[in-house]
Design a protein around this motif. Structure first.
Motif, short mmCIF file in Angstrom:
data_model
loop_
_atom_site.label_atom_id
_atom_site.label_comp_id
_atom_site.label_asym_id
_atom_site.label_seq_id
_atom_site.Cartn_x
_atom_site.Cartn_y
_atom_site.Cartn_z
N ARG A 47 39.16 38.47 31.50
CA ARG A 47 37.98 39.33 31.56
C ARG A 47 37.20 39.32 30.25
N ASN A 48 37.73 38.74 29.23
CA ASN A 48 37.02 38.62 27.96
C ASN A 48 36.04 37.45 27.96
N TYR A 49 36.10 36.60 29.00
CA TYR A 49 35.22 35.44 29.08
C TYR A 49 34.15 35.72 30.15
N PHE A 50 33.00 36.22 29.70
CA PHE A 50 31.99 36.70 30.62
C PHE A 50 31.40 35.59 31.47
N VAL A 51 31.27 34.39 30.94
CA VAL A 51 30.73 33.28 31.73
C VAL A 51 31.63 33.00 32.94
N PHE A 52 32.94 33.10 32.72
CA PHE A 52 33.90 32.88 33.81
C PHE A 52 33.79 33.97 34.87
N THR A 53 33.73 35.22 34.45
CA THR A 53 33.64 36.32 35.43
C THR A 53 32.29 36.31 36.15
N GLU A 54 31.23 35.86 35.48
CA GLU A 54 29.93 35.75 36.13
C GLU A 54 29.97 34.70 37.23
N PHE A 55 30.59 33.56 36.95
CA PHE A 55 30.72 32.50 37.96
C PHE A 55 31.51 33.00 39.16
N LEU A 56 32.61 33.73 38.92
CA LEU A 56 33.42 34.23 40.02
C LEU A 56 32.66 35.26 40.86
N SER A 57 31.79 36.03 40.24
CA SER A 57 31.02 37.02 40.99
C SER A 57 30.16 36.35 42.05
N TYR A 58 29.46 35.30 41.67
CA TYR A 58 28.62 34.58 42.63
C TYR A 58 29.47 33.79 43.63
N LEU A 59 30.61 33.29 43.19
CA LEU A 59 31.47 32.51 44.08
C LEU A 59 32.01 33.38 45.22
N VAL A 60 32.41 34.61 44.90
CA VAL A 60 32.94 35.51 45.93
C VAL A 60 31.89 35.79 47.00
N ILE A 61 30.64 36.03 46.58
CA ILE A 61 29.56 36.27 47.55
C ILE A 61 29.40 35.06 48.46
N ALA A 62 29.34 33.87 47.87
CA ALA A 62 29.14 32.66 48.65
C ALA A 62 30.27 32.44 49.64
N LEU A 63 31.50 32.67 49.20
CA LEU A 63 32.65 32.46 50.09
C LEU A 63 32.64 33.45 51.25
N GLU A 64 32.39 34.72 50.95
CA GLU A 64 32.46 35.73 52.01
C GLU A 64 31.39 35.53 53.07
N ILE A 65 30.19 35.13 52.67
CA ILE A 65 29.12 34.96 53.65
C ILE A 65 29.21 33.60 54.34
N CYS A 66 29.31 32.53 53.57
CA CYS A 66 29.31 31.18 54.16
C CYS A 66 30.58 30.90 54.93
N ALA A 67 31.74 31.24 54.35
CA ALA A 67 33.00 30.94 55.04
C ALA A 67 33.16 31.78 56.29
N SER A 68 32.68 33.03 56.27
CA SER A 68 32.79 33.86 57.47
C SER A 68 31.95 33.29 58.60
N CYS A 69 30.76 32.79 58.30
CA CYS A 69 29.93 32.14 59.34
C CYS A 69 30.60 30.86 59.84
N ALA A 70 31.23 30.12 58.93
CA ALA A 70 31.90 28.88 59.33
C ALA A 70 33.11 29.14 60.22
N LEU A 71 33.68 30.35 60.14
CA LEU A 71 34.82 30.69 61.00
C LEU A 71 34.44 30.65 62.47
N LEU A 72 33.16 30.89 62.77
CA LEU A 72 32.70 30.90 64.16
C LEU A 72 32.21 29.53 64.62
N SER A 73 32.42 28.52 63.78
CA SER A 73 31.99 27.16 64.14
C SER A 73 32.74 26.67 65.36
#
Length: 332
Positions: A47-73
């Motif tokens: 948590r001391n590496y802000f660039v890393f936590t910033e990347f993970l913040s956007y990655l979680v959003i992308a996974l939850e929205i895109c992967a959930s839609c892909a589940l219905l493929s």
């Protein structure tokens, strides 16, 4: 079942985008990893590496929205669904590496398994041990005899058998309700509209991390006054927590600060509910636990404090606030 799991991930991601300002600023994972009650040693370090936590913040959003839609493929070979399941399972593994969330990781991973295509399970059963394969075939045969007659009846069955009709219509109403239940969080919805969901236990919310993660943490300090005038931290003396009085415990073992998960959850609930009735019963329990052990010095009274810690901005120092929940006298 498929739609309910889809709603969980999709609306969690949508909440982060729609009203989750911390997620859109890239600061959400930083705040999440600063919840010391759950943070693992890896989280304390990263948590001391802000660039890393910033990347993970956007990655979680992308996974939850895109992967959930892909589940219905409905792709023929199921590769898209298999990829989505793998992505969400890896996301839960990541959650577990950084946050100690008890059984949440395993529940999340198991919940997406039904989305794996049939040919995957066919390969799994083909290569499985004979007893497992035989048991699965017996369950499949039994389900084939029971389900079509009871649940998957024809239109004639729907008209002539009320139980079959209910088995068809109730899940549809539940799915529709869950959809509007989730949508209601994005608009001004009257509180009573949520009551059926809470009453039936089918409500869905992500208050810890969505739309924004918690920005405060804390721990209990219960000062006991003894008949000889001494004061001690009763939770520590009774072995229900580690640490030293009202000082913050070292972050490397904060997630195991309390005796076990039940004590941790109970004290978390006390800090949220802040009910005088619950505090009185809790104080009585502590008094009886100490005085019932035939200790030489008896416990005369308790002062219950909660040390609230506000998560600071990066490179700032955390602020603490000591909250007094009351004084309680012990029956001697």
């Amino acid at each position: 079942l498929f739609l309910q799991i889809f709603f969980i991930y999709f609306f969690a991601g949508l909440a982060k985008v729609y009203i989750g300002s911390d997620w859109m600023r890239g600061t959400a994972v930083y705040y999440a990893l600063n919840i010391d009650q759950f943070a693992t040693p890896l989280a304390v370090f990263m948590r001391n590496y802000f660039v890393f936590t910033e990347f993970l913040s956007y990655l979680v959003i992308a996974l939850e929205i895109c992967a959930s839609c892909a589940l219905l493929s409905s792709s023929a070979n199921g590769k898209i669904r298999m990829g989505a399941v793998a992505a969400l399972m890896l996301m839960h593994v990541g959650f577990r590496l950084f946050l100690n969330l008890a059984h949440f990781t395993w529940i999340g991973m198991i919940s997406v398994l039904p989305f794996l295509p049939s040919h995957f399970w066919g390969m799994f059963l083909t290569n499985a041990f004979t007893p497992l394969r035989s048991a699965a075939m017996r369950i499949k045969d039994a389900a084939g005899r029971i389900v079509p007659q009871f649940l998957l009846g024809s239109a004639h069955d729907m008209r002539s058998k009320p139980l079959a009709a209910m088995a068809h219509t109730i899940p549809i109403y539940i799915v529709l309700y869950l959809f509007f239940f989730n949508v209601g969080f994005f608009y001004e919805t009257r509180a009573y509209a949520f009551l059926p969901g809470y009453a039936l236990g089918i409500d869905q919310n992500w208050s810890m991390f969505a739309p924004n993660p918690f920005k405060m943490d804390g721990w209990f300090y219960i000062s006991g006054l003894f008949t000889n005038g001494d004061t001690k931290d009763i939770l520590q003396e009774l072995g229900y927590k580690q640490g030293n009085g009202e000082e913050k415990p070292p972050t490397h073992f904060f997630s195991s600060f309390y005796k076990n998960e039940r004590w941790k959850r109970y004290l978390e609930s006390l800090s949220v509910l802040q009910s005088d009735y619950l505090f009185e019963r809790f104080a009585r329990f502590l008094c009886e636990s100490w005085n019932g052990e035939k200790n030489k010095e008896k416990l005369a009274s308790l002062d219950i404090y909660f040390i609230k810690e506000f998560t600071p901005q990066p490179d700032e120092k955390a602020k603490l606030k000591k909250i007094h929940f009351g004084n309680y006298r012990c029956a001697l």
